[in-house]
Design a protein around this motif. Structure first.
Motif, PDB file in Angstrom:
ATOM      1  N   VAL A   1       0.829  -1.212   0.000  1.00  0.00           N
ATOM      2  CA  VAL A   1       0.000   0.000   0.000  1.00  0.00           C
ATOM      3  C   VAL A   1       0.863   1.262   0.000  1.00  0.00           C
ATOM      4  N   SER A   2       2.200   1.091  -0.130  1.00  0.00           N
ATOM      5  CA  SER A   2       3.140   2.232  -0.146  1.00  0.00           C
ATOM      6  C   SER A   2       2.946   3.136   1.060  1.00  0.00           C
ATOM      7  N   ALA A   3       2.839   2.519   2.233  1.00  0.00           N
ATOM      8  CA  ALA A   3       2.641   3.296   3.460  1.00  0.00           C
ATOM      9  C   ALA A   3       3.865   4.166   3.739  1.00  0.00           C
ATOM     10  N   ASP A   4       3.631   5.375   4.198  1.00  0.00           N
ATOM     11  CA  ASP A   4       4.727   6.265   4.575  1.00  0.00           C
ATOM     12  C   ASP A   4       5.008   6.187   6.066  1.00  0.00           C
ATOM     13  N   VAL A   5       3.946   6.136   6.856  1.00  0.00           N
ATOM     14  CA  VAL A   5       4.071   6.066   8.319  1.00  0.00           C
ATOM     15  C   VAL A   5       3.200   4.925   8.809  1.00  0.00           C
TER      16      VAL A   5
ATOM     17  N   ILE B   1       6.702   4.212  15.908  1.00  0.00           N
ATOM     18  CA  ILE B   1       6.459   4.845  14.612  1.00  0.00           C
ATOM     19  C   ILE B   1       7.470   4.292  13.616  1.00  0.00           C
ATOM     20  N   LEU B   2       6.973   3.616  12.586  1.00  0.00           N
ATOM     21  CA  LEU B   2       7.830   3.079  11.534  1.00  0.00           C
ATOM     22  C   LEU B   2       7.715   3.957  10.296  1.00  0.00           C
ATOM     23  N   LEU B   3       8.856   4.224   9.663  1.00  0.00           N
ATOM     24  CA  LEU B   3       8.877   5.018   8.441  1.00  0.00           C
ATOM     25  C   LEU B   3       9.441   4.184   7.299  1.00  0.00           C
ATOM     26  N   ARG B   4       9.017   4.491   6.092  1.00  0.00           N
ATOM     27  CA  ARG B   4       9.550   3.801   4.912  1.00  0.00           C
ATOM     28  C   ARG B   4      11.052   4.000   4.824  1.00  0.00           C
ATOM     29  N   GLN B   5      11.749   2.972   4.340  1.00  0.00           N
ATOM     30  CA  GLN B   5      13.191   3.077   4.208  1.00  0.00           C
ATOM     31  C   GLN B   5      13.589   4.144   3.199  1.00  0.00           C
ATOM     32  N   GLU B   6      12.732   4.411   2.198  1.00  0.00           N
ATOM     33  CA  GLU B   6      13.083   5.448   1.227  1.00  0.00           C
ATOM     34  C   GLU B   6      12.929   6.842   1.808  1.00  0.00           C
ATOM     35  N   THR B   7      12.341   6.923   3.026  1.00  0.00           N
ATOM     36  CA  THR B   7      12.167   8.225   3.651  1.00  0.00           C
ATOM     37  C   THR B   7      13.534   8.861   3.880  1.00  0.00           C
TER      38      THR B   7
ATOM     39  N   ASN C   1      19.186  12.779  10.156  1.00  0.00           N
ATOM     40  CA  ASN C   1      19.333  12.984  11.587  1.00  0.00           C
ATOM     41  C   ASN C   1      17.980  13.390  12.143  1.00  0.00           C
ATOM     42  N   SER C   2      17.793  13.175  13.441  1.00  0.00           N
ATOM     43  CA  SER C   2      16.581  13.669  14.065  1.00  0.00           C
ATOM     44  C   SER C   2      16.643  15.189  14.043  1.00  0.00           C
ATOM     45  N   SER C   3      15.628  15.828  13.521  1.00  0.00           N
ATOM     46  CA  SER C   3      15.668  17.269  13.325  1.00  0.00           C
ATOM     47  C   SER C   3      14.369  17.895  13.778  1.00  0.00           C
ATOM     48  N   THR C   4      14.483  19.100  14.375  1.00  0.00           N
ATOM     49  CA  THR C   4      13.263  19.799  14.777  1.00  0.00           C
ATOM     50  C   THR C   4      12.466  20.236  13.556  1.00  0.00           C
ATOM     51  N   ALA C   5      13.123  20.323  12.383  1.00  0.00           N
ATOM     52  CA  ALA C   5      12.405  20.655  11.156  1.00  0.00           C
ATOM     53  C   ALA C   5      11.678  19.453  10.589  1.00  0.00           C
ATOM     54  N   GLY C   6      11.899  18.283  11.163  1.00  0.00           N
ATOM     55  CA  GLY C   6      11.153  17.102  10.765  1.00  0.00           C
ATOM     56  C   GLY C   6      11.934  16.153   9.884  1.00  0.00           C
ATOM     57  N   VAL C   7      11.373  14.971   9.719  1.00  0.00           N
ATOM     58  CA  VAL C   7      11.902  13.972   8.796  1.00  0.00           C
ATOM     59  C   VAL C   7      11.083  14.054   7.521  1.00  0.00           C
ATOM     60  N   TRP C   8      11.724  14.361   6.407  1.00  0.00           N
ATOM     61  CA  TRP C   8      10.990  14.579   5.160  1.00  0.00           C
ATOM     62  C   TRP C   8      10.650  13.256   4.502  1.00  0.00           C
ATOM     63  N   VAL C   9       9.397  13.121   4.119  1.00  0.00           N
ATOM     64  CA  VAL C   9       8.942  11.942   3.400  1.00  0.00           C
ATOM     65  C   VAL C   9       9.319  12.115   1.930  1.00  0.00           C
ATOM     66  N   LYS C  10       9.903  11.088   1.353  1.00  0.00           N
ATOM     67  CA  LYS C  10      10.473  11.190   0.016  1.00  0.00           C
ATOM     68  C   LYS C  10       9.398  11.495  -1.037  1.00  0.00           C
ATOM     69  N   ASP C  11       9.748  12.420  -1.916  1.00  0.00           N
ATOM     70  CA  ASP C  11       8.949  12.758  -3.102  1.00  0.00           C
ATOM     71  C   ASP C  11       7.600  13.388  -2.795  1.00  0.00           C
ATOM     72  N   LYS C  12       7.432  13.896  -1.574  1.00  0.00           N
ATOM     73  CA  LYS C  12       6.197  14.610  -1.269  1.00  0.00           C
ATOM     74  C   LYS C  12       6.487  15.632  -0.188  1.00  0.00           C
TER      75      LYS C  12
ATOM     76  N   LEU D   1       2.231  19.167   6.516  1.00  0.00           N
ATOM     77  CA  LEU D   1       2.052  18.752   5.125  1.00  0.00           C
ATOM     78  C   LEU D   1       1.510  19.904   4.282  1.00  0.00           C
ATOM     79  N   TRP D   2       1.864  19.857   3.021  1.00  0.00           N
ATOM     80  CA  TRP D   2       1.393  20.841   2.050  1.00  0.00           C
ATOM     81  C   TRP D   2       0.347  20.172   1.162  1.00  0.00           C
TER      82      TRP D   2
END
Length: 803
Positions: free
Chosen positions: A87-91, A388-394, A398-409, A464-465
């Motif tokens: 299902v291409s889950a991101d989170v 919380i599991l994230l996709r490996q392509e994510t 580093n852990s950042s206050t600006a967040g972990v960016w989800v790939k291609d979105k 999210l945008w």
């Protein structure tokens, strides 16, 4: 009635929503381009909008993620991996990841089974509700019971994970954050010293007492009958080898003082084997020197050292005492007894003004918990955790206050700000003159006077945008595994009350969840929603009322119609074999769902559904061969493929189907990458508060001439060993943001922190402290490979002198 959707059906709904929104955007462009006039014949370039991307969130109650239970099977990781990828889950939010979170999740990811059998020894009288508790034998007194003794891992194993692969693949989704939840942690009333002979004696007394108790009962349950049979078999085997095997244990059972001591010795945590015996297994007294180390100052502050005399009374000793005159084989005589405050309560309770600073939710108690964990077999508690599991392509750097960016979105997961929700918003206290920001009141989840006391919700902010927008939406994603408790109307009312309590939870310092614009509450609420039932039962009426209440507050249930998610049992009478033919017939209650608040977010939901994992297994049945020891081995093939798939999933993976929610979001394009730099930075207030306290402590502990300074910072961006021998301080400015690279050395370790020293110019010293975001075992390893004197390079965001 609607039911779970297959992977193919979910993907189809997702594509249809993407195409519909894209066509709508294209029609707007076509309409505007037709209105353009160009009398001079100049070329006009129109950039066509990209199709929207899909951000997918999965909530999965995988309660079989219990160390020692399901990790030894070849199916659980495979199913999670393949279904999330399908299902291409991101989170993916894992609920009810049982046992200690860091050991358990490490076991999941490495394929190793963790340790089971841990107990919370917060109070001598308080027992785990899931255990039968301590049994009284025919002579009176209390002896701790472990019904799974033959299967449990005893303290002899030193708390280490078994070297046993789960037979399948490791998880391909990366665990980004994980946190335990449950009743608040209190220090054990005592810590015992491991001594092999006393451990054996305690177990022998326990076994004899348990046999005596069961023999006295007029009627035994099936479980008790099996326990008695197992214990008798163990006893007879020992007596066959040595007819005097239990002589010492029999004498001990007749002495009330010794028997009480042995009960406590078996119940309370013990120091690890490595501290108390040599490699050859001989007792040693090095444990005391270890406890005198500076890193265990908190242990000495909370606990006093006591000696058990021949009459079984206790004598308080000074921590500097010389114990060399006491034989090492008598290590068991020493205990660490939790101190009491003048108010009469044990330290850690925070019951009065004197002991409040050492009480629950303080930095001191958190540090003590980690110290106790590193010393004992105890591992703190058997609480479950949110993971919380994230996709490996994510894009996880580093852990950042600006967040972990989800790939291609354009989606930023603020994992650095993820936390348990325990309190209402902070309050402004003016009672002492100058206004002071005071931590909000504890919610009912951590108030033991409230009926739903226990599991807290878990907050994960996500920025999210939405497609074709220039601004972002901050969505507060709240995962919640609701309480279960009694299956009565009163018990279900408490489950609903726990959900309503969510509205009072603090998201930002001065804001409650109910006041936020965009909120997603997802999980297993243990409320059986039945909106279309012609005659709902009492439990369903309570659930229906809760859903109506949430709807009035602006929260819409994304999965409609009360689609059931929990599954029928495979135990007892084999009624499941008569179910079918569709997956819905194997379900029972509509416990899992997702509430969403925010009009714009709601308009961009592509799909929301219960995911039919059973049909997916059915389609891939050849990949799931039952283990040889499964009771259905050789029999399951006579059933339909649907029944086979149900049995495999229900036994080896979970008793809940997951839920999937898809949001249409803006894709990453060259001109939108710049929006990432404008992402909001959210930090964990608990971590920030601890960092400030750490800086203040460092200010007090460092003798600072005029040319020395203690630096505070917003975020540690990078940290690594270096071969550079010259100290450096290299700040770089980007608008209001300042990033500084420092080269220096580890000066010392203090309370789990690295105290870092940088001397870029002679006599000018920059001090700072940093604690890696790691669980206690990982932290201990990190500190060991970065001993004092190690040359290191670190990069900080917005460093500034602390005052």
């Amino acid at each position: 009635m609607a039911g779970p959707l297959t992977v193919a059906q979910i993907l189809k709904k997702r594509r249809q929503a993407q195409q519909a929104l894209h066509q709508e955007a294209l029609s707007v462009v076509n309409h505007r381009s037709a209105a353009l006039s160009d009398p001079e014949g100049h070329t006009t370039v129109i950039n066509l909008p990209l199709p929207p991307a899909v951000f997918t969130v999965v909530s999965w109650n995988v309660q079989t993620f219990e160390a020692g239970k399901s990790l030894g099977n070849p199916f659980v990781n495979k199913v999670i991996n393949r279904v999330l990828e399908a299902v291409s889950a991101d989170v993916c939010i894992l609920l009810e990841s049982r046992s200690d979170s860091y050991v358990n999740m490490n076991a999941i990811e490495t394929g190793h089974v963790g340790v089971k059998g841990w107990k919370q020894a917060a109070d001598e009288e308080e027992q785990d509700d899931d255990d039968e508790g301590d049994e009284e034998d025919d002579d009176g007194g209390v002896v701790a019971v472990d019904e799974d003794d033959d299967d449990a891992i005893d303290e002899d194993d030193d708390g280490a994970p078994l070297d046993l692969l789960d037979g399948g693949e490791p998880l391909t989704y990366q665990q980004n954050v994980s946190e335990m939840t449950g009743k608040r942690w209190l220090p054990p009333k005592a810590l015992c010293i491991y001594e092999p002979a006393m451990v054996k004696l305690q177990r022998d007394v326990r076994d004899l007492s348990r046999i005596a108790t069961l023999k006295k009962k007029k009627k035994l349950t099936k479980k008790e009958t099996a326990a008695l049979k197992r214990l008798r078999k163990k006893r007879d085997k020992n007596l066959e080898a040595d007819d005097g095997y239990y002589d010492v244990a029999k004498r001990a059972r007749k002495h009330a003082g010794q028997k009480k001591f042995l009960g406590n010795y078996g119940y309370f945590p013990k120091l690890t084997k490595a501290l108390c015996v040599t490699e050859q297994g001989a007792p040693t007294q090095t444990w005391l020197e270890h406890l005198r180390d500076e890193s265990f100052t908190l242990v000495r502050d909370y606990y006093q050292l006591v000696y058990v005399k021949d009459d079984w009374s206790e004598q308080v000793l000074d921590w500097s005492v010389d114990i060399s005159s006491c034989p090492a084989k008598d290590n068991w005589r020493f205990m660490l007894r939790l101190k009491k405050c003048t108010c009469g309560e044990s330290l850690g309770s925070g019951s009065c003004g004197f002991c409040e600073e050492l009480g629950a939710y303080t930095t001191s108690l958190q540090n003590l918990r980690q110290a106790v964990d590193s010393l004992t077999f105890y591992m703190c508690t058997c609480q479950e955790s949110y993971s919380i599991l994230l996709r490996q392509e994510t894009d996880v750097m580093n852990s950042s206050t600006a967040g972990v960016w989800v790939k291609d979105k354009l989606v930023s997961v603020k994992s650095a700000a993820a936390r348990l929700v325990m309190r209402a918003p902070d309050e402004l206290d003016t009672s002492h003159g100058k206004p002071v920001l005071k931590a909000g009141t504890l919610l009912g989840y951590q108030d033991n006077s409230i009926g739903f006391y226990g599991r807290c919700p878990y907050l994960l902010p996500v920025e999210l945008w939405l497609p074709y927008r220039g601004t972002s939406q901050m969505m507060y994603l709240v995962a919640f595994h609701g309480p279960f408790g009694a299956s009565t109307n009163a018990g279900v009312e408490l489950r609903a009350a726990a959900m309503r309590e969510l509205m009072s939870a603090g998201t930002e310092p001065s804001k409650a969840l109910d006041d936020e614009e965009n909120v997603m509450v997802i999980g297993d609420f243990n409320l059986d929603w039945a909106p279309d039932a012609p005659k709902p039962n009492g439990h369903q009426k309570i659930a229906n009322a809760l859903y109506k209440d949430f709807n009035k507050r602006g929260f819409s249930a994304l999965i409609p119609d009360g689609i059931a998610t929990s599954l029928a049992s495979i135990h007892g009478a084999a009624k499941w074999k008569q179910k079918g033919p569709d997956t819905a017939s194997f379900t029972s209650s509509a416990y899992d769902n997702c509430f969403l608040k925010g009009s714009e977010l709601k308009s961009h939901v592509a799909s929301a559904a219960v995911l039919d994992v059973i049909s997916w297994i059915e389609e891939n049945l050849s990949e799931f061969k039952l283990p040889d020891d499964d009771p259905q081995k050789g029999k399951l093939g006579t059933l339909s493929k649907k029944h086979q798939a149900f049995y495999i999933y229900r036994k080896y993976v979970s008793d809940h189907l997951p839920i999937v929610c898809d949001f249409l979001v803006a894709p990453i394009s060259p001109h939108t990458k710049a929006l990432r730099a404008r992402a909001r930075a959210l930090e964990n207030p608990n971590v920030h508060r601890a960092g400030v306290e750490r800086t203040v402590a460092l200010l007090r502990s460092v003798t600072r001439p005029s040319m020395e300074a203690v630096f505070h910072f917003d975020e540690m961006l990078d940290f690594d060993v270096t071969t550079t021998t010259v100290d450096q301080y290299l700040p770089v400015y980007d608008g209001e943001t300042r990033v500084a690279t420092c080269v220096g050395q580890v000066d010392r370790h203090q309370d789990g922190y690295l105290i870092l020293k940088c001397e870029p110019f002679q006599g000018q010293i920059l001090w700072t402290s940093w604690r890696p975001m790691a669980r206690p075992r990982g932290l201990d390893l990190f500190l060991r490979i970065h001993p004092p004197g190690t040359r290191v390079q670190w990069k900080m965001r917005n460093p500034r002198p602390a005052t």
